[in-house]
Design an enzyme around this catalytic site. Structure first.
Site, PDB file in Angstrom:
ATOM      1  N   GLU A  61      11.900  -2.601  11.132  1.00 57.90           N
ATOM      2  CA  GLU A  61      11.682  -1.512  10.188  1.00 57.90           C
ATOM      3  C   GLU A  61      10.539  -0.690  10.779  1.00 57.90           C
ATOM      4  O   GLU A  61       9.426  -1.193  10.913  1.00 57.90           O
ATOM      5  CB  GLU A  61      11.254  -2.180   8.879  1.00 57.90           C
ATOM      6  CG  GLU A  61      11.060  -1.295   7.732  1.00 57.90           C
ATOM      7  CD  GLU A  61      10.506  -2.082   6.539  1.00 57.90           C
ATOM      8  OE1 GLU A  61       9.779  -3.082   6.709  1.00 57.90           O
ATOM      9  OE2 GLU A  61      10.792  -1.650   5.419  1.00 57.90           O
ATOM     10  N   LYS A  75      -2.473  -8.275  -7.745  1.00 58.38           N
ATOM     11  CA  LYS A  75      -3.236  -8.293  -6.477  1.00 58.38           C
ATOM     12  C   LYS A  75      -2.696  -7.129  -5.645  1.00 58.38           C
ATOM     13  O   LYS A  75      -1.657  -7.231  -5.004  1.00 58.38           O
ATOM     14  CB  LYS A  75      -2.996  -9.624  -5.757  1.00 58.38           C
ATOM     15  CG  LYS A  75      -4.098 -10.047  -4.801  1.00 58.38           C
ATOM     16  CD  LYS A  75      -4.350  -9.119  -3.647  1.00 58.38           C
ATOM     17  CE  LYS A  75      -3.440  -9.310  -2.465  1.00 58.38           C
ATOM     18  NZ  LYS A  75      -3.668  -8.255  -1.430  1.00 58.38           N
ATOM     19  N   PRO A  76      -3.416  -5.984  -5.690  1.00 58.48           N
ATOM     20  CA  PRO A  76      -2.932  -4.835  -4.918  1.00 58.48           C
ATOM     21  C   PRO A  76      -3.268  -4.999  -3.436  1.00 58.48           C
ATOM     22  O   PRO A  76      -4.083  -5.853  -3.069  1.00 58.48           O
ATOM     23  CB  PRO A  76      -3.731  -3.665  -5.515  1.00 58.48           C
ATOM     24  CG  PRO A  76      -5.013  -4.291  -5.975  1.00 58.48           C
ATOM     25  CD  PRO A  76      -4.697  -5.710  -6.375  1.00 58.48           C
ATOM     26  N   ALA A  77      -2.684  -4.153  -2.602  1.00 59.78           N
ATOM     27  CA  ALA A  77      -3.032  -4.163  -1.181  1.00 59.78           C
ATOM     28  C   ALA A  77      -4.492  -3.718  -1.028  1.00 59.78           C
ATOM     29  O   ALA A  77      -4.949  -2.807  -1.738  1.00 59.78           O
ATOM     30  CB  ALA A  77      -2.107  -3.219  -0.427  1.00 59.78           C
ATOM     31  N   CYS A 137      10.360   1.688   2.074  1.00 57.43           N
ATOM     32  CA  CYS A 137      11.370   0.639   2.289  1.00 57.43           C
ATOM     33  C   CYS A 137      12.778   1.209   2.274  1.00 57.43           C
ATOM     34  O   CYS A 137      13.708   0.574   2.772  1.00 57.43           O
ATOM     35  CB  CYS A 137      11.235  -0.446   1.231  1.00 57.43           C
ATOM     36  SG  CYS A 137      11.418   0.184  -0.445  1.00 57.43           S
ATOM     37  N   TRP A 171       0.815  -1.225   0.000  1.00 63.57           N
ATOM     38  CA  TRP A 171       0.000   0.000   0.000  1.00 63.57           C
ATOM     39  C   TRP A 171       0.847   1.272   0.000  1.00 63.57           C
ATOM     40  O   TRP A 171       0.321   2.357  -0.180  1.00 63.57           O
ATOM     41  CB  TRP A 171      -0.932   0.015   1.222  1.00 63.57           C
ATOM     42  CG  TRP A 171      -0.215  -0.318   2.494  1.00 63.57           C
ATOM     43  CD1 TRP A 171      -0.198  -1.540   3.116  1.00 63.57           C
ATOM     44  CD2 TRP A 171       0.629   0.530   3.279  1.00 63.57           C
ATOM     45  NE1 TRP A 171       0.610  -1.491   4.229  1.00 63.57           N
ATOM     46  CE2 TRP A 171       1.137  -0.234   4.355  1.00 63.57           C
ATOM     47  CE3 TRP A 171       1.020   1.863   3.190  1.00 63.57           C
ATOM     48  CZ2 TRP A 171       1.997   0.285   5.319  1.00 63.57           C
ATOM     49  CZ3 TRP A 171       1.887   2.383   4.153  1.00 63.57           C
ATOM     50  CH2 TRP A 171       2.361   1.601   5.191  1.00 63.57           C
ATOM     51  N   ASN A 172       2.156   1.180   0.289  1.00 59.48           N
ATOM     52  CA  ASN A 172       2.888   2.444   0.493  1.00 59.48           C
ATOM     53  C   ASN A 172       3.205   3.170  -0.813  1.00 59.48           C
ATOM     54  O   ASN A 172       3.292   4.395  -0.823  1.00 59.48           O
ATOM     55  CB  ASN A 172       4.147   2.233   1.350  1.00 59.48           C
ATOM     56  CG  ASN A 172       5.200   1.392   0.677  1.00 59.48           C
ATOM     57  OD1 ASN A 172       4.887   0.550  -0.171  1.00 59.48           O
ATOM     58  ND2 ASN A 172       6.448   1.590   1.046  1.00 59.48           N
ATOM     59  N   GLY A 203       6.588  -6.375  -0.507  1.00 59.02           N
ATOM     60  CA  GLY A 203       5.888  -6.264   0.771  1.00 59.02           C
ATOM     61  C   GLY A 203       6.824  -6.669   1.896  1.00 59.02           C
ATOM     62  O   GLY A 203       8.053  -6.608   1.760  1.00 59.02           O
ATOM     63  N   SER A 204       6.231  -7.112   2.987  1.00 57.07           N
ATOM     64  CA  SER A 204       7.037  -7.403   4.178  1.00 57.07           C
ATOM     65  C   SER A 204       7.805  -8.713   4.005  1.00 57.07           C
ATOM     66  O   SER A 204       7.389  -9.613   3.263  1.00 57.07           O
ATOM     67  CB  SER A 204       6.117  -7.508   5.391  1.00 57.07           C
ATOM     68  OG  SER A 204       5.215  -8.579   5.193  1.00 57.07           O
ATOM     69  N   GLU A 211      10.707  -8.317  -3.321  1.00 54.94           N
ATOM     70  CA  GLU A 211      11.207  -6.993  -2.894  1.00 54.94           C
ATOM     71  C   GLU A 211      10.652  -6.777  -1.493  1.00 54.94           C
ATOM     72  O   GLU A 211       9.472  -6.461  -1.335  1.00 54.94           O
ATOM     73  CB  GLU A 211      10.707  -5.890  -3.843  1.00 54.94           C
ATOM     74  CG  GLU A 211      11.228  -5.988  -5.265  1.00 54.94           C
ATOM     75  CD  GLU A 211      12.707  -5.626  -5.383  1.00 54.94           C
ATOM     76  OE1 GLU A 211      13.254  -5.004  -4.449  1.00 54.94           O
ATOM     77  OE2 GLU A 211      13.310  -5.990  -6.394  1.00 54.94           O
ATOM     78  N   LEU A 212      11.503  -6.966  -0.493  1.00 55.98           N
ATOM     79  CA  LEU A 212      10.976  -7.040   0.884  1.00 55.98           C
ATOM     80  C   LEU A 212      11.415  -5.850   1.735  1.00 55.98           C
ATOM     81  O   LEU A 212      11.821  -4.814   1.217  1.00 55.98           O
ATOM     82  CB  LEU A 212      11.401  -8.376   1.494  1.00 55.98           C
ATOM     83  CG  LEU A 212      11.057  -9.603   0.629  1.00 55.98           C
ATOM     84  CD1 LEU A 212      11.558 -10.878   1.264  1.00 55.98           C
ATOM     85  CD2 LEU A 212       9.552  -9.698   0.364  1.00 55.98           C
TER      86      LEU A 212
END
Ligand SMILES: NC(=O)c1ccc[n+]([C@@H]2O[C@H](COP(=O)([O-])OP(=O)(O)OC[C@H]3O[C@@H](n4cnc5c(N)ncnc54)[C@H](O)[C@@H]3O)[C@@H](O)[C@H]2O)c1
Ligand SMILES: N[C@@H](CC=O)C(=O)O
Length: 489
Positions: free
Chosen positions: A386, A180-182, A289, A156-157, A233-234, A255-256
């Site tokens: 984080e 699949k978006p947030a 991130c 979502w960011n 995401g996370s 990409e975390l």
């Protein structure tokens, strides 16, 4: 929501060129994090509908990959043009659902669009190789071919750029995609689908599915026909999806999370370094991130740096991102505010000093005031986690060897910042830092040609740049034998 083009706000999923509601009647509200106002609702799809998206992407793949690269580039260029034309509406949608200040949203639309334009061109350069043959009378070489259907799962960011950095590369390579978006920020993704349709990207090539996150992701990971998964995401969710993708040995790009160190050398002007650190910490309100999570300052300039940092922080305005001159919008939801508070409380209880940050000034329940902690140590959450909030932590160090050890003391390895003008120190740190990206004397480091990504538990693979399109390509080797005499083989 007031838009010049109200059709950009879609409240349906987009599958095979059709706007689709949920068959099971489940839906989810989308809320403005600044005000709590409900902006609209999105359907939660059922498993058979999710499989229809896979059917559509799979069926569309044959035709999309068969187009010439320049034909795909034309469609992508048209999509890019539409994003730029509708930049203002897209920015309003983003600020309403994500909360970031309107100028930042405008910046993200341009940033996100730039990946589509760049990959439209890069798709024309997916060269194979001619390989000098070691086999008599044979010609050897390789071709690049699209992997197939790709599932793109995004956070979502950065509700738009995290999609276009993936989709631009995948579509240019000849793959079809299921996004699949947030759930917090689906409207930017759906506006992208509306514009993809207007750009005449064929039905089934770009699909957007919505639903309960764990259900949708599991189905996409376990679907044999989905050949690639690209997730941003996370680290927690990334690990789970990697595991779920193992059974069918999917191509996985991750990409975390990041836990960026921001290193300030003893030779730096404290005011210059503090300005840069404030920019690197508070971008997207810290929900980035790349945000500087641990600020490591040489002990000889620590106190002056802190003073200058506070002076810069005091100029930051917190409020609704739609209002002019706001620097920091709300956090995405209450859990994010609770996490920020717990990081601050934990640090104070373990000996850190709260230098700045009065939460009684917050303009609403989802807001968190810029906060500065000094004396942060590796035993605190502020170091290990984080923070994803406007909580900055400063630690003093003695020498280069100590700061290298401190900077690498994390499971993450996405990005690091180094501020110093000493070329020997720059080289030493550049080589010793265990990070996928190192920015030296620069806060800005991203963009379409950049191989963006992390090492350690910050991810797998790279997005953007020539490396980014490779994530969606297979290398097919050929050996063309029995050719008779092949000159030069
Ligand atoms: N490395 C990068 O390029 C980059 C860029 C942006 C954000 N991030 C990272 O993203 C994180 C913040 O984003 P977030 O909170 O949306 O991350 P998240 O992992 O909670 O969610 C990301 C996506 O996964 C879905 N998801 C959530 N829970 C799931 C589950 N149990 N099973 C399957 N799918 C699930 C979400 O709906 C969303 O679409 C931070 O860690 C940040 O560093 C990384
Ligand atoms: N700022 C990053 C996104 C991280 O959250 C980017 O530009 O990719």
């Amino acid at each position: 929501m007031k838009l010049n083009d109200p059709r950009l706000l879609r409240q349906y999923a987009y599958i095979d060129g059709k706007w689709t509601h949920g068959d099971g009647g489940r839906e989810e509200a989308v809320v403005d994090p600044a005000t709590g106002e409900v902006l609209g609702h999105i359907p939660w799809l059922e498993a058979p509908q999710l499989r229809e998206a896979v059917d559509a992407a799979d069926a569309a793949f044959a035709q999309w990959r068969a187009l010439r690269a320049d034909e795909r580039a034309e469609r992508l260029q048209a999509w890019y043009d539409l994003l730029i034309e509708h930049r203002e509406d897209l920015a309003v949608i983003m600020t309403r659902e994500q909360g970031k200040p309107l100028p930042d949203s405008r910046g993200e639309i341009e940033y996100g669009a730039s990946f589509i334009k760049w990959f439209a061109e890069e798709g024309k350069r997916t060269f194979g190789q001619t390989i000098p043959s070691h086999i008599p009378n044979a010609a050897l070489g390789s071709l690049k071919e699209p992997v197939g259907v790709a599932a793109l799962i995004t956070p979502w960011n950065f509700p738009l750029a995290m999609i276009t950095r993936k989709a631009g590369a995948a579509l240019a390579a000849g793959c079809t995609v299921i996004v699949k978006p947030a759930g917090e920020t689906p409207f930017s993704a759906l506006a992208l689908a509306e514009l993809a349709e207007r750009a005449e990207i064929p039905a089934g090539v770009f699909n957007v599915v919505l639903g309960e996150p764990a259900e949708v992701s599991k189905l996409l990971c376990e679907e044999e026909r989905v050949k690639a998964l690209s997730f941003t995401g996370s680290t927690r969710v990334g690990r789970l999806l990697l595991e779920q993708s193992a059974n069918n040995v999917k191509r996985v790009s991750l990409e975390l999370g990041g836990n960026a160190p921001f290193i300030v050398g003893p030779d730096m002007d404290p005011a210059e370094a503090a300005r840069a650190a404030v920019a690197a910490k508070f971008q997207t309100g810290g929900q980035d991130c790349l945000a500087a999570n641990r600020i490591l300052v040489h002990e000889s300039i620590h106190d002056e740096f802190v003073e200058q940092f506070v002076a810069c922080m005091e100029t930051l305005k917190v409020g609704n991102g739609l209002v002019t001159n706001i620097d920091i919008g709300p956090l995405i939801h209450q859990q994010a505010v609770e996490k920020a508070s717990s990081i601050v409380d934990d640090a104070i209880s373990r000996g850190a000093t709260l230098v700045h940050g009065d939460q009684s000034m917050a303009p609403g329940p989802n807001f968190f005031m810029p906060t500065l902690l000094t004396g942060v140590t590796p035993y605190m959450k502020a170091w290990r986690e984080e923070s994803f909030s406007p909580v900055a932590g400063v630690t003093a160090y003695k020498d280069d060897d100590e700061v290298i050890k401190l900077a690498n003391d994390t499971e993450y390895g996405l990005a690091a910042y180094v501020y110093t003008h000493d070329i020997r120190r720059i080289w030493k740190l550049l080589r010793a830092l265990e990070y996928g990206m190192v920015a030296i004397n620069s806060v800005k480091m991203t963009g379409p040609p950049v191989p963006f990504g992390g090492v350690k538990q910050s991810g797998l693979g790279r997005e953007g740049g020539t490396a980014g399109i490779e994530e969606y390509l297979e290398t097919k080797f050929y050996c063309l034998g029995a050719l008779g005499s092949v000159s030069g083989s």
